[in-house]
Design an enzyme around this catalytic site. Structure first.
Site, mmCIF file in Angstrom:
data_model
loop_
_atom_site.group_PDB
_atom_site.id
_atom_site.type_symbol
_atom_site.label_atom_id
_atom_site.label_comp_id
_atom_site.label_asym_id
_atom_site.label_seq_id
_atom_site.Cartn_x
_atom_site.Cartn_y
_atom_site.Cartn_z
ATOM 1 N N ASP A 147 70.113 21.664 65.094
ATOM 2 C CA ASP A 147 71.125 21.217 64.147
ATOM 3 C C ASP A 147 70.495 20.265 63.133
ATOM 4 O O ASP A 147 69.897 19.258 63.510
ATOM 5 C CB ASP A 147 72.287 20.538 64.881
ATOM 6 N N TYR A 149 70.658 17.968 59.348
ATOM 7 C CA TYR A 149 71.441 16.893 58.737
ATOM 8 C C TYR A 149 70.983 16.852 57.282
ATOM 9 O O TYR A 149 70.107 16.071 56.927
ATOM 10 C CB TYR A 149 71.113 15.595 59.493
ATOM 11 N N HIS A 154 77.288 13.834 52.820
ATOM 12 C CA HIS A 154 77.650 13.490 54.201
ATOM 13 C C HIS A 154 76.858 12.262 54.663
ATOM 14 O O HIS A 154 77.429 11.317 55.221
ATOM 15 C CB HIS A 154 77.371 14.677 55.120
ATOM 16 N N ARG A 162 78.486 2.476 57.692
ATOM 17 C CA ARG A 162 77.669 1.690 58.623
ATOM 18 C C ARG A 162 76.978 0.528 57.911
ATOM 19 O O ARG A 162 76.988 -0.599 58.382
ATOM 20 C CB ARG A 162 76.627 2.638 59.260
ATOM 21 N N GLU A 219 82.611 19.225 62.761
ATOM 22 C CA GLU A 219 81.674 19.189 61.638
ATOM 23 C C GLU A 219 81.648 20.569 60.994
ATOM 24 O O GLU A 219 81.381 21.570 61.660
ATOM 25 C CB GLU A 219 80.263 18.765 62.089
ATOM 26 N N GLU A 221 79.947 23.305 59.212
ATOM 27 C CA GLU A 221 78.543 23.677 59.018
ATOM 28 C C GLU A 221 78.423 25.182 58.846
ATOM 29 O O GLU A 221 79.339 25.933 59.152
ATOM 30 C CB GLU A 221 77.689 23.256 60.233
ATOM 31 N N ASP A 253 80.280 22.114 64.647
ATOM 32 C CA ASP A 253 79.514 21.264 65.568
ATOM 33 C C ASP A 253 80.438 20.133 66.045
ATOM 34 O O ASP A 253 80.395 19.022 65.523
ATOM 35 C CB ASP A 253 78.286 20.718 64.842
ATOM 36 N N ARG A 257 82.380 11.041 68.586
ATOM 37 C CA ARG A 257 81.759 9.950 67.832
ATOM 38 C C ARG A 257 81.531 8.685 68.651
ATOM 39 O O ARG A 257 80.485 8.040 68.536
ATOM 40 C CB ARG A 257 82.613 9.612 66.597
ATOM 41 N N GLN A 260 78.666 9.248 70.827
ATOM 42 C CA GLN A 260 77.461 9.387 69.990
ATOM 43 C C GLN A 260 76.883 8.029 69.588
ATOM 44 O O GLN A 260 75.671 7.809 69.674
ATOM 45 C CB GLN A 260 77.829 10.204 68.736
ATOM 46 N N LYS A 273 77.372 16.012 71.556
ATOM 47 C CA LYS A 273 77.291 17.303 70.871
ATOM 48 C C LYS A 273 77.160 18.485 71.826
ATOM 49 O O LYS A 273 77.151 19.618 71.368
ATOM 50 C CB LYS A 273 76.056 17.312 69.953
ATOM 51 N N THR A 277 80.215 24.175 70.716
ATOM 52 C CA THR A 277 79.844 24.485 69.329
ATOM 53 C C THR A 277 80.407 25.874 69.046
ATOM 54 O O THR A 277 80.153 26.800 69.813
ATOM 55 C CB THR A 277 78.316 24.499 69.136
ATOM 56 N N THR A 375 76.445 18.901 58.735
ATOM 57 C CA THR A 375 77.761 18.784 58.108
ATOM 58 C C THR A 375 77.643 18.961 56.601
ATOM 59 O O THR A 375 76.761 18.377 55.969
ATOM 60 C CB THR A 375 78.365 17.408 58.402
ATOM 61 N N GLU A 389 84.563 10.989 58.089
ATOM 62 C CA GLU A 389 84.429 10.643 56.673
ATOM 63 C C GLU A 389 85.790 10.578 55.992
ATOM 64 O O GLU A 389 86.076 9.645 55.250
ATOM 65 C CB GLU A 389 83.572 11.684 55.948
HETATM 66 MN MN MN Z 1 76.037 18.594 63.153
#
Ligand code: MN
Length: 450
Positions: A147, A149, A154, A162, A219, A221, A253, A257, A260, A273, A277, A375, A389
């Site tokens: 996967d 990113y 995103h 953050r 997510e 994707e 995905d 959170r 995570q 994760k 999926t 994502t 988001e």
């Molecule tokens: Mn992902």
């Protein structure tokens, strides 16, 4: 990749539903999946979608619909997974696409009465199964799932929540960031899974607790399906990368959170994760998407790619304009709500760059491997590909069109991803949908000591 007669937007099929307004599967698409008649114990086997029908490739092949390379490809695609077809490579895929397009096209046939079908078309018609009467399976035996990113928007949306001053990690603009994912919990559209348990460290707490995920997310994707692989130690050059890609699916995905955030430093996502999926059942070939390839650019004031991730071909047509939407159907709701929509053309890294970077260190890709794009979020507020988001970490719940709101997903929620390509003078190429449903977590007594 050049356009040929199979992409001609004027081409019509004698399968009338292929021409229906907004149809996902016109004759220019011809995506591959694995099916069997609903409720039967028939073997799973390969088929190609046309309108609201499926061409059973094994039956068509047995009736003599194909010759040469196309026949070899159809034979390989008639198996319970498509890996054999994927291993054959672009020449075989193209031969089968051409034969299918010629057999499914509408039009007068020389020497036959008006409305009569040529022998190949007759063989294909006898091999049709209605999609409404079929169950779909995961179309691949997936050996490895990676996967990525790779959406700047995103990464910025998440990063700003953050650390507003430093939203991007230092590597983001230099390489397509990725982690190795889990294959055993990949499922096809219709997947239903339990809300996962995991360790969560609450803000201000001194010790974590084991509990059901409280911040369940999706997510948006794409799943990039690898065709021919590469040998270990033999990297794939950027301009050859797309010869190794068979096609694309939608991919959700699912992400926990709260789990995570506690677990992922320093080695990446794990329980967050690996519980589910979801992939859409139809693989849209890269060949079918050729009319929607667009230039890829990197703003002049951003770091430019290192030479192994840079080529004129990638600049000229490395991006894909695939429109994407996320819909939410709460349990028992009278209608679905659209949560967001964007296009894959905004992605910071291209599919070719992901493949090349994946192999540059010597990693071998194999037929049927799946790469998640990461994502996909676009620049505007309504283009975010994940609830975290849209809801700003759950602090500003997203309003549902059909009433209610969501900070994160609730039990009973069904999330539906949709994708399609559309432009004036080009045939619409649809992806169908990837649908998945959240079931309640297991009860605590089911997990505890007996
Ligand atoms: Mn992902």
């Amino acid at each position: 990749m050049t356009l040929d007669f199979t992409h001609d937007p004027a081409r019509r099929s004698w399968v009338a539903s292929a021409q229906a307004a907004g149809a996902d599967f016109p004759i220019q698409n011809l995506p591959f999946g694995i099916f069997r008649r609903r409720g039967s114990a028939e073997p799973w086997r390969g088929g190609v979608a046309i309108g609201d029908q499926i061409v059973c490739l094994g039956a068509a092949q047995a009736a003599g619909a194909f010759e040469g390379l196309a026949a070899q490809a159809a034979q390989a695609a008639a198996q319970p997974v498509l890996n054999g077809l994927l291993a054959q490579g672009p020449a075989a895929w193209r031969a089968l696409r051409h034969a299918l397009s010629e057999g499914l096209v509408e039009g007068p046939v020389e020497g036959l009465a008006e409305g009569a079908l040529a022998p190949r078309a007759q063989a294909l018609r006898n091999a049709l199964v209605p999609q409404a009467a079929a169950d779909m399976a995961l179309p691949l035996a997936v050996g490895d799932y990676t996967d990525f990113y790779t959406s700047l928007d995103h990464a910025l949306n998440i990063g700003r929540l953050r650390d507003p001053a430093n939203p991007l990690t230092p590597n983001f603009q230099w390489l397509p960031v990725a982690y190795h994912g889990r294959v055993s919990t990949l499922g096809v559209s219709g997947q239903r899974f339990r809300r996962p348990w995991g360790q969560v460290m609450a803000p201000g707490a001194t010790a974590p607790v084991l509990r059901p995920c409280g911040m369940l997310d999706y997510e948006l994707e794409l799943g990039i399906v690898i065709g021919q692989g590469n040998a270990a130690g033999e990297p794939v050059a950027l301009d050859a990368a797309l010869d190794h890609v068979f096609g694309i699916t939608l991919l959700n995905d699912w992400s926990a959170r709260d789990i995570q955030f506690w677990e992922m430093l320093p080695l990446g996502p794990f329980h967050a994760k690996n519980f589910a999926t979801t992939l859409s059942p139809w693989i849209v070939t890269l060949e079918a998407l050729a009319p929607y390839r667009t230039p890829w650019t990197r703003p002049a004031d951003h770091p430019q790619p290192l030479p192994y991730l840079e080529s004129a071909g990638n600049r000229a047509a490395g991006a894909l304009d695939i429109r994407l939407e996320v819909w939410l159907e709460p349990e028992g709701a009278s209608r679905a709500s659209r949560l967001s929509g964007t296009s894959f053309r905004h992605q910071y890294w291209t599919i070719a760059q992901m493949v090349t970077h994946h192999t540059v260190g010597g990693c071998a890709l194999q037929p049927g491997d799946v790469l998640g794009s990461g994502t996909i979020s676009g620049p505007a507020p309504g283009e975010a590909g994940a609830l975290i988001e849209l809801s700003k970490f759950g602090r500003e719940p997203a309003k549902l069109e059909a009433g209610g709101e969501r900070g994160f997903l609730l039990d009973g929620d069904t999330v539906v991803l949709r994708g399609w390509c559309e432009a004036p003078g080009r045939a619409r190429i649809g992806f169908g949908e990837a649908r998945g449903t959240v079931l309640p977590a297991r009860a605590a007594w089911e997990l505890g000591p007996k």
